[in-house]
Motif scaffolding. Structure first.
Motif, PDB file in Angstrom:
ATOM      1  N   LEU A   1       0.829  -1.205   0.000  1.00  0.00           N
ATOM      2  CA  LEU A   1       0.000   0.000   0.000  1.00  0.00           C
ATOM      3  C   LEU A   1       0.865   1.258   0.000  1.00  0.00           C
ATOM      4  O   LEU A   1       0.614   2.211  -0.747  1.00  0.00           O
ATOM      5  N   MET A   2       1.909   1.281   0.824  1.00  0.00           N
ATOM      6  CA  MET A   2       2.787   2.446   0.903  1.00  0.00           C
ATOM      7  C   MET A   2       3.511   2.681  -0.420  1.00  0.00           C
ATOM      8  O   MET A   2       3.596   3.817  -0.899  1.00  0.00           O
ATOM      9  N   LEU A   3       4.045   1.627  -1.017  1.00  0.00           N
ATOM     10  CA  LEU A   3       4.752   1.773  -2.286  1.00  0.00           C
ATOM     11  C   LEU A   3       3.804   2.255  -3.391  1.00  0.00           C
ATOM     12  O   LEU A   3       4.172   3.098  -4.212  1.00  0.00           O
ATOM     13  N   ALA A   4       2.600   1.713  -3.398  1.00  0.00           N
ATOM     14  CA  ALA A   4       1.619   2.141  -4.394  1.00  0.00           C
ATOM     15  C   ALA A   4       1.289   3.618  -4.227  1.00  0.00           C
ATOM     16  O   ALA A   4       1.221   4.370  -5.206  1.00  0.00           O
ATOM     17  N   ALA A   5       1.089   4.055  -2.981  1.00  0.00           N
ATOM     18  CA  ALA A   5       0.725   5.449  -2.717  1.00  0.00           C
ATOM     19  C   ALA A   5       1.882   6.396  -3.028  1.00  0.00           C
ATOM     20  O   ALA A   5       1.693   7.446  -3.654  1.00  0.00           O
ATOM     21  N   LEU A   6       3.100   6.028  -2.603  1.00  0.00           N
ATOM     22  CA  LEU A   6       4.257   6.905  -2.792  1.00  0.00           C
ATOM     23  C   LEU A   6       4.671   7.015  -4.262  1.00  0.00           C
ATOM     24  O   LEU A   6       5.367   7.954  -4.640  1.00  0.00           O
ATOM     25  N   SER A   7       4.245   6.057  -5.079  1.00  0.00           N
ATOM     26  CA  SER A   7       4.667   6.046  -6.481  1.00  0.00           C
ATOM     27  C   SER A   7       3.720   6.815  -7.397  1.00  0.00           C
ATOM     28  O   SER A   7       4.021   7.004  -8.576  1.00  0.00           O
ATOM     29  N   MET A   8       2.593   7.297  -6.873  1.00  0.00           N
ATOM     30  CA  MET A   8       1.561   7.829  -7.762  1.00  0.00           C
ATOM     31  C   MET A   8       1.757   9.287  -8.152  1.00  0.00           C
ATOM     32  O   MET A   8       1.331   9.700  -9.223  1.00  0.00           O
ATOM     33  N   ASN A   9       2.368  10.089  -7.298  1.00  0.00           N
ATOM     34  CA  ASN A   9       2.382  11.529  -7.548  1.00  0.00           C
ATOM     35  C   ASN A   9       3.766  12.103  -7.818  1.00  0.00           C
ATOM     36  O   ASN A   9       4.006  13.289  -7.619  1.00  0.00           O
TER      37      ASN A   9
END
Length: 247
Positions: free
Chosen positions: A127-135
């Motif tokens: 979840l953290m990697l997905a969130a940190l990679s989006m913006n």
């Protein structure tokens, strides 16, 4: 969600529902894919798909000492660089904190492991990697630079797609466990656990470096790297598929 699953047993449908809710919370907090070429409804749908896919991908590769935590740490390092270059001053500390926690954890999780991630850890990391990679800022040189996160998280994505394909070909439920993971196939192919994990780290570093490169190339350069990587992954998947896992 991961803690509850580690303490008991959640059905795949309940886990997916929980992941959907977690992704929706990120969207509600304005953490989602923001590209002007996409209408808002499509960006939100793509965000939920991305978050759920990466969350499950990290969960799937947590099958060997040090594999998920090490690959996650490597991906987080590249996200530190991406977010620093993008001037995301609020995201960089989060990315660094994730790197530090995973490296510290890896000391005790590498073979022979003394502690384990479980679903509690692997779902959180995904979840953290997905969130940190989006913006991050991926499109300064080419719009196709938005493919960089796929490269940075290429190892878990490759394993997830390989597992889904092989289970689908045999007619097995996609959520049912099986020895189709690339790491287990490498083990069957003569590599020991340590060699398999280190090789996975090397692949993660190479793909992460290519992901960074994508953010600095024009469209032609990006297309060349994407095509070359795609055919390399197809070839690797073909040879992995040929390994006899029944012996």
């Amino acid at each position: 969600l991961g803690l509850i699953d580690d303490l008991g047993v959640l059905s795949p449908k309940i886990k997916l529902l929980g992941q959907f809710i977690a992704a929706a919370v990120l969207v509600k907090a304005s953490i989602y894919i923001k590209l002007s070429i996409f209408p808002p409804w499509f960006a939100i749908a793509l965000t939920i798909l991305w978050v759920m896919a990466i969350t499950n991908a990290l969960n799937l590769i947590d099958i060997m000492d040090g594999l998920a935590s090490g690959v996650g740490a490597i991906a987080a390092v590249f996200l530190v660089v991406i977010n620093f270059q993008s001037g995301r001053e609020f995201i960089v500390p989060l990315s660094i904190a994730l790197v530090g926690s995973l490296v510290g954890f890896l000391r005790y999780n590498f073979r022979p492991a003394k502690i384990y991630l479980g679903d509690t850890g692997s779902l959180f990391i995904g979840l953290m990697l997905a969130a940190l990679s989006m913006n991050g800022s991926y499109t300064r040189f080419s719009l196709l630079g938005t493919l960089a996160p796929i490269f940075i998280l290429g190892v878990p994505i490759f394993d997830m797609l390989l597992v889904i394909y092989l289970r689908f070909r045999r007619g097995n439920p996609i959520m049912q466990g099986s020895p189709d993971h690339f790491a287990l196939r490498l083990r069957k192919w003569r590599l020991n656990v340590g060699q398999t994990v280190i090789l996975s780290y090397v692949a993660a570093i190479m793909l992460g470096a290519l992901g960074l490169l994508l953010t600095r190339l024009n469209s032609q350069g990006v297309c060349f790297i994407v095509c070359a990587t795609f055919f390399s992954c197809l070839s690797t998947a073909y040879y992995l598929k040929k390994i006899d896992m029944t012996l």
